[in-house]
Write a protein that holds these residues in place. Structure first.
Motif, PDB file in Angstrom:
ATOM      1  N   SER A 129      70.639  32.522  57.605  1.00 16.15           N
ATOM      2  CA  SER A 129      70.599  32.795  56.166  1.00 16.15           C
ATOM      3  C   SER A 129      69.886  34.113  55.869  1.00 16.15           C
ATOM      4  O   SER A 129      69.050  34.577  56.654  1.00 16.15           O
ATOM      5  N   LYS A 130      70.223  34.691  54.744  1.00 13.95           N
ATOM      6  CA  LYS A 130      69.617  35.973  54.364  1.00 13.95           C
ATOM      7  C   LYS A 130      68.109  35.828  54.201  1.00 13.95           C
ATOM      8  O   LYS A 130      67.347  36.713  54.629  1.00 13.95           O
ATOM      9  N   GLU A 131      67.676  34.735  53.593  1.00 12.56           N
ATOM     10  CA  GLU A 131      66.239  34.524  53.384  1.00 12.56           C
ATOM     11  C   GLU A 131      65.498  34.468  54.712  1.00 12.56           C
ATOM     12  O   GLU A 131      64.430  35.077  54.881  1.00 12.56           O
ATOM     13  N   LEU A 132      66.054  33.746  55.669  1.00 14.52           N
ATOM     14  CA  LEU A 132      65.398  33.610  56.966  1.00 14.52           C
ATOM     15  C   LEU A 132      65.441  34.924  57.742  1.00 14.52           C
ATOM     16  O   LEU A 132      64.475  35.302  58.406  1.00 14.52           O
ATOM     17  N   GLY A 133      66.555  35.653  57.621  1.00 16.43           N
ATOM     18  CA  GLY A 133      66.658  36.942  58.281  1.00 16.43           C
ATOM     19  C   GLY A 133      65.636  37.943  57.771  1.00 16.43           C
ATOM     20  O   GLY A 133      65.023  38.691  58.542  1.00 16.43           O
ATOM     21  N   ILE A 134      65.429  37.954  56.469  1.00 13.97           N
ATOM     22  CA  ILE A 134      64.445  38.877  55.877  1.00 13.97           C
ATOM     23  C   ILE A 134      63.041  38.513  56.346  1.00 13.97           C
ATOM     24  O   ILE A 134      62.225  39.393  56.664  1.00 13.97           O
ATOM     25  N   ARG A 135      62.743  37.217  56.408  1.00 14.86           N
ATOM     26  CA  ARG A 135      61.413  36.798  56.878  1.00 14.86           C
ATOM     27  C   ARG A 135      61.205  37.182  58.346  1.00 14.86           C
ATOM     28  O   ARG A 135      60.101  37.544  58.748  1.00 14.86           O
ATOM     29  N   ALA A 136      62.280  37.123  59.142  1.00 13.15           N
ATOM     30  CA  ALA A 136      62.190  37.546  60.541  1.00 13.15           C
ATOM     31  C   ALA A 136      61.903  39.044  60.630  1.00 13.15           C
ATOM     32  O   ALA A 136      61.055  39.482  61.422  1.00 13.15           O
ATOM     33  N   LEU A 137      62.577  39.836  59.805  1.00 11.77           N
ATOM     34  CA  LEU A 137      62.335  41.282  59.785  1.00 11.77           C
ATOM     35  C   LEU A 137      60.896  41.590  59.396  1.00 11.77           C
ATOM     36  O   LEU A 137      60.283  42.519  59.941  1.00 11.77           O
ATOM     37  N   GLU A 138      60.367  40.832  58.467  1.00 15.29           N
ATOM     38  CA  GLU A 138      58.985  41.060  58.031  1.00 15.29           C
ATOM     39  C   GLU A 138      57.986  40.837  59.163  1.00 15.29           C
ATOM     40  O   GLU A 138      56.903  41.430  59.174  1.00 15.29           O
ATOM     41  N   LEU A 139      58.366  39.980  60.114  1.00 16.62           N
ATOM     42  CA  LEU A 139      57.514  39.729  61.282  1.00 16.62           C
ATOM     43  C   LEU A 139      57.807  40.714  62.417  1.00 16.62           C
ATOM     44  O   LEU A 139      57.210  40.617  63.493  1.00 16.62           O
ATOM     45  N   GLY A 140      58.736  41.633  62.170  1.00 20.95           N
ATOM     46  CA  GLY A 140      59.064  42.648  63.162  1.00 20.95           C
ATOM     47  C   GLY A 140      60.222  42.299  64.076  1.00 20.95           C
ATOM     48  O   GLY A 140      60.567  43.086  64.965  1.00 20.95           O
ATOM     49  N   TRP A 141      60.842  41.122  63.881  1.00 24.37           N
ATOM     50  CA  TRP A 141      61.970  40.738  64.727  1.00 24.37           C
ATOM     51  C   TRP A 141      63.248  41.404  64.204  1.00 24.37           C
ATOM     52  O   TRP A 141      63.709  41.068  63.115  1.00 24.37           O
ATOM     53  N   PRO A 142      63.835  42.332  64.957  1.00 25.33           N
ATOM     54  CA  PRO A 142      64.978  43.120  64.469  1.00 25.33           C
ATOM     55  C   PRO A 142      66.299  42.368  64.624  1.00 25.33           C
ATOM     56  O   PRO A 142      67.134  42.680  65.474  1.00 25.33           O
ATOM     57  N   VAL A 143      66.512  41.371  63.774  1.00 29.82           N
ATOM     58  CA  VAL A 143      67.675  40.490  63.914  1.00 29.82           C
ATOM     59  C   VAL A 143      68.932  41.126  63.321  1.00 29.82           C
ATOM     60  O   VAL A 143      68.901  41.736  62.251  1.00 29.82           O
ATOM     61  N   LEU A 144      70.035  40.952  64.048  1.00 32.74           N
ATOM     62  CA  LEU A 144      71.349  41.416  63.621  1.00 32.74           C
ATOM     63  C   LEU A 144      72.325  40.255  63.735  1.00 32.74           C
ATOM     64  O   LEU A 144      72.555  39.733  64.828  1.00 32.74           O
ATOM     65  N   GLN A 145      72.893  39.832  62.617  1.00 29.84           N
ATOM     66  CA  GLN A 145      73.870  38.747  62.654  1.00 29.84           C
ATOM     67  C   GLN A 145      75.142  39.218  63.358  1.00 29.84           C
ATOM     68  O   GLN A 145      75.590  40.348  63.167  1.00 29.84           O
ATOM     69  N   SER A 146      75.711  38.342  64.177  1.00 28.44           N
ATOM     70  CA  SER A 146      76.979  38.651  64.831  1.00 28.44           C
ATOM     71  C   SER A 146      77.973  37.540  64.551  1.00 28.44           C
ATOM     72  O   SER A 146      77.613  36.439  64.125  1.00 28.44           O
ATOM     73  N   TYR A 147      79.237  37.845  64.811  1.00 23.29           N
ATOM     74  CA  TYR A 147      80.291  36.840  64.715  1.00 23.29           C
ATOM     75  C   TYR A 147      81.182  36.987  65.940  1.00 23.29           C
ATOM     76  O   TYR A 147      81.587  38.105  66.296  1.00 23.29           O
ATOM     77  N   GLY A 148      81.448  35.901  66.603  1.00 26.82           N
ATOM     78  CA  GLY A 148      82.296  35.951  67.779  1.00 26.82           C
ATOM     79  C   GLY A 148      82.655  34.560  68.241  1.00 26.82           C
ATOM     80  O   GLY A 148      82.374  33.562  67.570  1.00 26.82           O
ATOM     81  N   MET A 149      83.255  34.477  69.412  1.00 20.31           N
ATOM     82  CA  MET A 149      83.679  33.198  69.969  1.00 20.31           C
ATOM     83  C   MET A 149      83.908  33.381  71.464  1.00 20.31           C
ATOM     84  O   MET A 149      83.972  34.511  71.965  1.00 20.31           O
ATOM     85  N   THR A 150      84.037  32.277  72.159  1.00 20.76           N
ATOM     86  CA  THR A 150      84.258  32.357  73.598  1.00 20.76           C
ATOM     87  C   THR A 150      85.551  33.114  73.904  1.00 20.76           C
ATOM     88  O   THR A 150      85.618  33.896  74.857  1.00 20.76           O
ATOM     89  N   GLU A 151      86.580  32.915  73.095  1.00 15.52           N
ATOM     90  CA  GLU A 151      87.874  33.553  73.336  1.00 15.52           C
ATOM     91  C   GLU A 151      87.808  35.073  73.242  1.00 15.52           C
ATOM     92  O   GLU A 151      88.718  35.767  73.715  1.00 15.52           O
ATOM     93  N   THR A 152      86.757  35.616  72.626  1.00 14.72           N
ATOM     94  CA  THR A 152      86.627  37.078  72.498  1.00 14.72           C
ATOM     95  C   THR A 152      85.484  37.620  73.358  1.00 14.72           C
ATOM     96  O   THR A 152      84.984  38.710  73.101  1.00 14.72           O
ATOM     97  N   ALA A 153      85.080  36.855  74.364  1.00 16.39           N
ATOM     98  CA  ALA A 153      84.051  37.293  75.318  1.00 16.39           C
ATOM     99  C   ALA A 153      82.730  37.600  74.636  1.00 16.39           C
ATOM    100  O   ALA A 153      81.947  38.399  75.126  1.00 16.39           O
ATOM    101  N   SER A 154      82.465  37.034  73.534  1.00 21.22           N
ATOM    102  CA  SER A 154      81.271  37.090  72.688  1.00 21.22           C
ATOM    103  C   SER A 154      81.604  37.706  71.338  1.00 21.22           C
ATOM    104  O   SER A 154      82.338  37.106  70.557  1.00 21.22           O
ATOM    105  N   GLN A 155      81.153  38.914  71.051  1.00 22.99           N
ATOM    106  CA  GLN A 155      81.168  39.420  69.682  1.00 22.99           C
ATOM    107  C   GLN A 155      82.499  40.065  69.258  1.00 22.99           C
ATOM    108  O   GLN A 155      83.096  40.808  70.016  1.00 22.99           O
ATOM    109  N   VAL A 156      82.875  39.776  68.016  1.00 19.24           N
ATOM    110  CA  VAL A 156      83.957  40.490  67.334  1.00 19.24           C
ATOM    111  C   VAL A 156      83.358  41.515  66.377  1.00 19.24           C
ATOM    112  O   VAL A 156      83.829  42.641  66.256  1.00 19.24           O
ATOM    113  N   ALA A 157      82.309  41.108  65.693  1.00 20.96           N
ATOM    114  CA  ALA A 157      81.656  41.978  64.712  1.00 20.96           C
ATOM    115  C   ALA A 157      80.162  41.674  64.671  1.00 20.96           C
ATOM    116  O   ALA A 157      79.748  40.529  64.871  1.00 20.96           O
TER     117      ALA A 157
END
Length: 392
Positions: free
Chosen positions: A168-196
């Motif tokens: 969630s956006k709220e949780l992602g922002i709180r992670a950034l505030e703690l210095g954790w540089p989180v990047l949401q991804s989207y993918g699946m096993t059929e695409t060998a991990s990430q599509v976007a």
């Protein structure tokens, strides 16, 4: 002991045999797969990852080494990964999210550290600092633990790819505030991990899980219904599926036609860059009083209410059940033991239902001892369905 894919020869071997990324707790699901794969040219050198099959039938996605390498090069370019980086593999190697890191290290020359220790937020942060980790992949439940524990990120960490579900956006922002540089991804096993994946610039501009940049190895489009269509060199070759009589059969994926997922997305161009927004899986939309309702959107609203109330995000969720009059009833399922927990959940339901349309309101509360989850913290859908069926 290092996995075979940690050695360069694993990726260079033109005469390779099949590699089965077996879950040590489900080895029986792979019985006969090596022998089956060896029978045909198109299957004998693939890397196999288990995915969900209908009615519990073992089903394995087969990925060529060149497909995993194509994905690795695209992810490395997106994350600006070089030989100076060091990955921490904290996900199981029988999941494509963990295994694919080995391909990225082979392609970039980056080093890695693999841990099989039981997940602990503080221990993870300490390990990242001790090993001078710069890159990692986590699932949302792990990021949640880091935020709840108020653990700050070590200074060398520069990107964490979040997959296996939406953060969630709220949780992602709180992670950034703690210095954790989180990047949401989207993918699946059929695409060998990430599509976007979110671009690196989001780490400066702010976490935005609804604006993911399509990686350069993919051509994406949508069906008229909004389902994702994807083509590219990192696409899986097909599926090995075990039959009821314990024999196997092969279901190829047409590389020219591409793969149509059961996920609904929105895609758009911004200059020369293409972006994607995950809307939801086909099964995550339900009809309520004739209206199509997105369960992920409702879950995100519930998470905002939970954060506002200071309640553990994993202690409650929204679950649909069939209803003769409304098509679907929406239940607030929450963990609890007594009438006080039930009262707390009723108050939570009332908070949620403020200022939402009638067809999005939660109809009732269902108290459960514990919400079933997988080892990676995702909701165990089959276990949840069985638990709800027993309690209703």
């Amino acid at each position: 002991m290092l996995p075979p894919a940690a050695h360069p020869d694993f990726w260079k071997d033109e005469n390779a045999t099949a590699y089965i990324a077996t879950n040590p707790h489900r080895v029986e699901d792979a019985v006969g797969l090596v022998e089956f794969a060896a029978q045909a040219e198109e299957t004998r050198a693939l890397i196999y990852f288990q995915t969900s099959g209908s009615e519990g039938v073992p089903k394995w996605v087969g990925l060529a080494r060149r497909a995993m390498q194509a994905s690795a090069r695209a992810v490395n370019a997106h994350l600006e990964c070089t030989a100076a980086d060091r990955w921490l593999i904290a996900l199981p190697l029988h999941h494509v999210g963990g295994f694919s890191i080995l391909a990225r290290c082979y392609e970039s020359g980056a080093s890695f550290f693999h841990t099989e220790e039981k997940w602990d937020a503080a221990a993870f942060a300490s390990l990242c600092a001790a090993q001078e980790i710069t890159l990692a992949s986590l699932v949302p439940a792990q990021v949640y633990d880091l935020v709840q524990s108020k653990v700050e990120a070590p200074s060398r960490m520069r990107a964490i790819v979040v997959g296996g579900g939406g953060l969630s956006k709220e949780l992602g922002i709180r992670a950034l505030e703690l210095g954790w540089p989180v990047l949401q991804s989207y993918g699946m096993t059929e695409t060998a991990s990430q599509v976007a994946t979110e671009p690196l610039e989001h780490l400066r501009a702010g976490y935005d899980p609804e604006c993911l940049e399509v990686l350069p190895c993919w051509n994406v489009d949508t069906t008229p219904e909004g389902a994702l269509m994807v083509r590219g060199m990192a696409l899986a070759s097909g599926y090995a599926i075990r039959n009821a009589d314990a024999t196997w059969h092969w279901q190829a994926i047409d590389a020219d036609a591409g793969f149509t997922a059961r996920d609904r997305v929105q895609v758009w161009w911004h200059g020369t860059r293409r972006f994607l927004r995950f809307v939801g899986r086909e099964s995550s939309f339900v009809k309520v009083l004739g209206e199509l309702v997105s369960l992920p959107a409702l879950q995100r609203r519930l998470e905002r209410v939970l954060i506002g109330e200071g309640i553990d995000l994993r202690a409650a969720l929204i679950w649909p059940v069939p209803d003769t009059r409304k098509d679907t009833r929406l239940l607030l399922v929450g963990e609890g033991q007594d009438k006080h927990d039930a009262a707390r959940l009723e108050n939570l339901r009332a908070r949620f239902n403020l200022d939402v349309p009638g067809y999005e309101r939660l109809d009732a509360v269902l108290v459960v001892p514990a919400i079933p989850r997988t080892p990676l913290g995702k909701v165990d859908a089959r276990g949840m369905a069985e638990l709800v069926r027993k309690l209703l």
